[in-house]
Design an enzyme around this catalytic site. Structure first.
Site, mmCIF file in Angstrom:
data_model
loop_
_atom_site.group_PDB
_atom_site.id
_atom_site.type_symbol
_atom_site.label_atom_id
_atom_site.label_comp_id
_atom_site.label_asym_id
_atom_site.label_seq_id
_atom_site.Cartn_x
_atom_site.Cartn_y
_atom_site.Cartn_z
ATOM 1 N N LYS A 1 59.297 13.902 48.138
ATOM 2 C CA LYS A 1 60.296 14.971 48.216
ATOM 3 C C LYS A 1 61.714 14.445 47.957
ATOM 4 O O LYS A 1 61.960 13.233 48.013
ATOM 5 C CB LYS A 1 60.210 15.640 49.583
ATOM 6 C CG LYS A 1 58.896 16.390 49.797
ATOM 7 C CD LYS A 1 58.899 17.081 51.152
ATOM 8 C CE LYS A 1 57.649 17.910 51.355
ATOM 9 N NZ LYS A 1 57.687 18.625 52.649
ATOM 10 N N ASN B 1 60.580 15.661 55.282
ATOM 11 C CA ASN B 1 59.540 14.773 55.810
ATOM 12 C C ASN B 1 58.923 13.868 54.746
ATOM 13 O O ASN B 1 57.803 13.410 54.879
ATOM 14 C CB ASN B 1 58.472 15.579 56.549
ATOM 15 C CG ASN B 1 57.773 16.588 55.668
ATOM 16 O OD1 ASN B 1 57.992 16.641 54.462
ATOM 17 N ND2 ASN B 1 56.930 17.401 56.273
ATOM 18 N N HIS C 1 54.712 15.512 50.323
ATOM 19 C CA HIS C 1 53.807 16.673 50.356
ATOM 20 C C HIS C 1 52.467 16.186 49.840
ATOM 21 O O HIS C 1 52.412 15.350 48.935
ATOM 22 C CB HIS C 1 54.325 17.790 49.443
ATOM 23 C CG HIS C 1 53.278 18.821 49.123
ATOM 24 N ND1 HIS C 1 53.129 19.969 49.862
ATOM 25 C CD2 HIS C 1 52.314 18.867 48.156
ATOM 26 C CE1 HIS C 1 52.114 20.670 49.365
ATOM 27 N NE2 HIS C 1 51.608 20.025 48.325
#
Length: 140
Positions: free
Chosen positions: A11, A114, A117
């Site tokens: 990400k 986070n 993915h």
């Protein structure tokens, strides 16, 4: 056990911190084969299309804004039970709840940023992989 392919995205938060190499090395060290890789920047519309399954969730707009805020790295990994095993390597969605040594514990900042993915099921992988890669771009 069966050999599977799964999609993983690094990400924008992790790309901004130049963590792509560490993330790739971490997954390779677990025995998975990298069969496709590209760096790109999603438009907001592409992010909305990719995350359409979350359209009615309260975090959808923020997620799409974030995923189109900078470059990402898309990868296809291959290996025994790749989908579930790579989800284990990634860790819980919230880095605070992720186990030590998982990618999200190591590199995630919060539940939104986070780091990675990953496809959550064989059905998701079948949709997500062709979103980013043609058959010609996946190397056996």
């Amino acid at each position: 056990m069966s050999v599977e392919r799964t999609l993983m995205l690094v990400k924008p938060d992790a790309v901004r911190r130049n963590l792509e190499g560490k993330i790739i090395a971490h997954v390779q060290e677990k025995g998975f084969k990298l069969v496709a890789l590209k760096k790109l920047k999603l438009t907001k519309e592409q992010a909305q299309q990719f995350y359409i399954v979350h359209k009615d969730r309260p975090f959808y707009d923020e997620l799409c804004e974030f995923m189109s805020s900078g470059p990402i790295v898309a990868m296809v990994w291959e290996g025994e039970n790749a989908i579930s095993r790579i989800r284990e390597i990634m860790g819980a969605t919230n880095p605070e709840e992720a186990e030590e040594g998982t990618l999200r514990k190591l590199y995630g900042t919060n539940v939104g940023e986070n780091a990675v993915h990953g496809s959550d099921s064989p059905e998701s992988a079948k949709v997500e992989i062709p979103f980013f890669f043609s058959r010609l771009e996946i190397v056996e």
